[in-house]
Design an enzyme around this catalytic site. Structure first.
Site, mmCIF file in Angstrom:
data_model
loop_
_atom_site.group_PDB
_atom_site.id
_atom_site.type_symbol
_atom_site.label_atom_id
_atom_site.label_comp_id
_atom_site.label_asym_id
_atom_site.label_seq_id
_atom_site.Cartn_x
_atom_site.Cartn_y
_atom_site.Cartn_z
ATOM 1 N N LYS A 22 -0.366 -7.081 9.969
ATOM 2 C CA LYS A 22 -0.566 -5.755 9.226
ATOM 3 C C LYS A 22 -1.211 -6.011 8.099
ATOM 4 O O LYS A 22 -2.187 -5.338 7.801
ATOM 5 C CB LYS A 22 0.878 -5.197 8.678
ATOM 6 C CG LYS A 22 0.960 -4.112 7.906
ATOM 7 C CD LYS A 22 2.321 -3.775 7.161
ATOM 8 C CE LYS A 22 2.228 -2.749 6.311
ATOM 9 N NZ LYS A 22 1.610 -3.003 4.948
ATOM 10 N N ASN A 23 -1.025 -7.115 7.316
ATOM 11 C CA ASN A 23 -1.778 -7.396 6.055
ATOM 12 C C ASN A 23 -3.215 -7.893 6.412
ATOM 13 O O ASN A 23 -3.853 -7.839 5.525
ATOM 14 C CB ASN A 23 -1.023 -8.279 4.973
ATOM 15 C CG ASN A 23 0.400 -7.620 4.703
ATOM 16 O OD1 ASN A 23 0.522 -6.402 4.570
ATOM 17 N ND2 ASN A 23 1.372 -8.587 4.210
ATOM 18 N N ARG A 92 -0.273 2.459 0.474
ATOM 19 C CA ARG A 92 -0.901 1.758 -0.562
ATOM 20 C C ARG A 92 -2.252 1.047 0.149
ATOM 21 O O ARG A 92 -3.169 1.207 -0.903
ATOM 22 C CB ARG A 92 0.140 0.625 -0.785
ATOM 23 C CG ARG A 92 -0.402 -0.512 -1.773
ATOM 24 C CD ARG A 92 -0.804 0.310 -3.181
ATOM 25 N NE ARG A 92 -1.447 -0.687 -4.177
ATOM 26 C CZ ARG A 92 -1.892 -0.599 -5.155
ATOM 27 N NH1 ARG A 92 -1.171 0.563 -5.805
ATOM 28 N NH2 ARG A 92 -2.521 -1.379 -6.348
ATOM 29 N N CYS A 116 5.216 1.685 -0.436
ATOM 30 C CA CYS A 116 6.409 1.519 -0.946
ATOM 31 C C CYS A 116 6.765 1.614 -2.435
ATOM 32 O O CYS A 116 5.797 1.158 -3.342
ATOM 33 C CB CYS A 116 7.179 0.213 -0.271
ATOM 34 S SG CYS A 116 7.499 0.350 1.301
ATOM 35 N N ARG A 121 1.832 -0.713 -9.311
ATOM 36 C CA ARG A 121 0.753 -1.442 -8.764
ATOM 37 C C ARG A 121 -0.377 -0.851 -8.967
ATOM 38 O O ARG A 121 -1.094 -0.157 -8.250
ATOM 39 C CB ARG A 121 1.048 -1.522 -7.054
ATOM 40 C CG ARG A 121 2.226 -2.396 -6.983
ATOM 41 C CD ARG A 121 2.292 -2.658 -5.411
ATOM 42 N NE ARG A 121 2.792 -1.759 -4.704
ATOM 43 C CZ ARG A 121 2.864 -1.634 -3.352
ATOM 44 N NH1 ARG A 121 2.717 -2.724 -2.616
ATOM 45 N NH2 ARG A 121 3.213 -0.587 -2.639
ATOM 46 N N ASP A 124 -6.056 -0.986 -11.716
ATOM 47 C CA ASP A 124 -6.984 -1.383 -12.802
ATOM 48 C C ASP A 124 -7.954 -2.490 -12.292
ATOM 49 O O ASP A 124 -9.380 -2.666 -12.852
ATOM 50 C CB ASP A 124 -6.349 -1.808 -13.891
ATOM 51 C CG ASP A 124 -5.408 -0.570 -14.557
ATOM 52 O OD1 ASP A 124 -5.518 0.601 -13.929
ATOM 53 O OD2 ASP A 124 -4.603 -0.475 -15.529
ATOM 54 N N ASP A 306 6.969 -10.758 0.265
ATOM 55 C CA ASP A 306 7.175 -9.966 1.306
ATOM 56 C C ASP A 306 8.266 -10.508 2.212
ATOM 57 O O ASP A 306 8.919 -9.881 3.035
ATOM 58 C CB ASP A 306 6.002 -9.899 2.357
ATOM 59 C CG ASP A 306 5.129 -8.545 1.713
ATOM 60 O OD1 ASP A 306 5.288 -7.900 0.794
ATOM 61 O OD2 ASP A 306 3.937 -8.516 2.438
ATOM 62 N N ILE A 328 6.480 -11.147 -8.442
ATOM 63 C CA ILE A 328 5.202 -10.194 -8.157
ATOM 64 C C ILE A 328 5.463 -8.730 -8.382
ATOM 65 O O ILE A 328 4.731 -8.195 -8.960
ATOM 66 C CB ILE A 328 4.877 -10.284 -6.732
ATOM 67 C CG1 ILE A 328 4.717 -12.065 -6.369
ATOM 68 C CG2 ILE A 328 3.479 -9.728 -6.320
ATOM 69 C CD1 ILE A 328 3.630 -12.658 -7.197
ATOM 70 N N ARG A 398 6.536 1.030 9.157
ATOM 71 C CA ARG A 398 5.135 0.770 8.744
ATOM 72 C C ARG A 398 4.666 -0.694 8.921
ATOM 73 O O ARG A 398 3.531 -0.975 8.755
ATOM 74 C CB ARG A 398 5.340 0.885 7.329
ATOM 75 C CG ARG A 398 5.479 2.297 6.918
ATOM 76 C CD ARG A 398 5.526 2.548 5.241
ATOM 77 N NE ARG A 398 4.462 2.100 4.529
ATOM 78 C CZ ARG A 398 4.456 1.148 3.673
ATOM 79 N NH1 ARG A 398 5.712 0.566 3.356
ATOM 80 N NH2 ARG A 398 3.318 0.388 3.261
#
Length: 419
Positions: A22-23, A92, A116, A121, A124, A306, A328, A398
């Site tokens: 997924k990532n 996201r 989520c 998050r 910037d 994760d 994180i 997701r």
């Protein structure tokens, strides 16, 4: 509303083949916008987040179709660089479209990305670096308008090795004038996968997987490409943790053991037997897990945030005390209160969770509040005595492709139901 009904106490046995990550697939799908050609993305997982990315790509004018386990994207004609707030709020990873659309179209209008609720998050890091590359960014009501007739290469240093910012800047730099150097870059394997896809299309990039990435901008159009997405190390880690929690003997195939080193060392410390082979990892669960002691999440190659929530479930069943520090995201212990309803002994103080293992968990009705926390509750249900109901499983969809089917193949008694 859909939910999972789980009858716990079933040990897990068998072989499971990992899906595409997924990532990795989400930024790769966003990067297809750069090619202006047809891209065939193989090993594309069937997730609600990939479907959301398909909708965003179609909104820009791309054609997207499924061909079995592949997604075919044609970005030859783009008709819009304005991303709707409703689609962006659903995910996201919609922010990954910022870099490639700005590079390709010279302008992007976007709202704050969703996903989520696991902490603040902000984007910037993305925006400040793009400004250094010559982008003009204007706030208009609830939207951001980013413009750059031609991005310029720059020497960029990220304040934190943000995965999203690293990937967005890498994509933005593909058509920038001159060279772009990204220092303090994130090192995750998914960034290497994005680099490899873009190199297949003809981009000039090197250094992904290290703390410094160099992108040499090109004026030459990118080309058609077929690319297979890397295996999902977070899915793999979750399946291994499920076996550790419920007990059993599980082999995951299509895996890269090196991607899971931080988790595997913790599981070995907890008494599990791990066998690493080229392309696979096997776990034989301990009869009773041992507490892992002190654990903290870190950017890769550290222990991944994760997997923190599923690991919290496993340590809830371990003999002894474990302290987990989340470095994180500041709101990633949401699953703890739900686990406590099942008998877990967890105390949260700020960014730390102190876990005292219990011999057994008891089935209960619990509610998923985010993707990985939802997976943690499923793992607790597999290990618990009696029946567990996990509500709000749209979060789990997701990031896990038919999670209940995968677990059922390993012997779990789990079914998807409608309320």
């Amino acid at each position: 509303m859909e939910l999972y009904r789980i009858k716990g106490g079933k040990r897990l046995f068998g072989t499971y083949k990992l899906s595409g990550a997924k990532n990795a697939v989400l930024p790769i799908l966003a990067a297809t916008l750069l090619s202006g050609a047809e891209s065939r993305i193989v090993n594309c997982p069937d997730l609600s987040d990939t479907e959301a990315m398909f909708r965003l790509l179609r909104q820009t004018g791309c054609s997207v179709r499924r061909e079995g386990e592949a997604a075919v994207v044609n970005s030859n004609i783009l008709r819009s660089s304005e991303l709707s707030a409703s689609l962006m709020n659903s995910m996201r990873s919609s922010v990954f479209l910022l870099g490639p659309l700005l590079a390709r179209c010279g302008q992007v209008t976007l709202s704050d990305p969703g996903g989520c609720n696991i902490g603040v998050r902000p984007i910037d890091f993305h925006l400040n670096a793009l400004k250094q590359m010559g982008a003009e960014i204007v706030k208009k009501e609830s939207a951001l308008v980013c413009r750059a007739q031609k991005l310029r290469g720059a020497d960029l240093r990220l304040p934190f090795p943000s995965v999203g910012a690293t990937e967005n800047l890498l994509m933005a730099a593909v058509f920038a004038e001159g060279e772009t150097r990204i220092r303090n870059a994130a090192r995750e394997p998914e960034i290497v996968d994005l680099q490899n896809f873009l190199k297949t299309c003809g981009a000039e990039i090197r250094g992904a997987g290290s703390g410094e990435i160099l992108v040499r901008g090109t004026e030459t159009p990118l080309q058609d490409a077929e690319y297979s997405v890397m295996p999902d190390r977070i899915e793999g880690g979750t399946i291994l943790l499920a076996a550790a929690a419920a007990g059993g003997d599980v082999l995951i195939e299509n895996a890269v053991p090196g991607h899971l080193m931080s988790l595997l060392s913790l599981l070995e410390r907890s008494g599990c037997e791990i066998q690493r082979e080229s392309g696979s990892v096997r776990l034989k669960a301990a009869e009773r897990l041992r507490a892992a002691g002190y654990v903290e999440t870190r950017p890769y190659p550290g222990f991944p945030t994760d997997l923190q929530s599923p690991f919290l479930t496993v340590m809830s069943l371990a003999d002894g005390q474990t302290e987990i520090r989340e470095t994180i995201f500041e709101n990633r212990f949401k699953a703890a209160e739900q686990l406590k309803r099942m008998g877990a002994r967890i105390e949260i103080k700020g960014q730390r969770a102190s876990v005292t293992g219990v011999e057994k968990l008891s089935g209960a009705r619990v509610r998923a509040q985010d993707l990985r926390g939802g997976a943690a509750l499923v793992l607790a249900g597999l290990a618990a005595e009696g029946e567990t109901i996990v509500e709000n499983i749209c979060h789990i969809d997701r990031g896990y492709d038919k999670f209940e089917v995968a677990l059922s193949h390993l012997g779990a008694e789990i079914e998807r139901m409608k309320e």
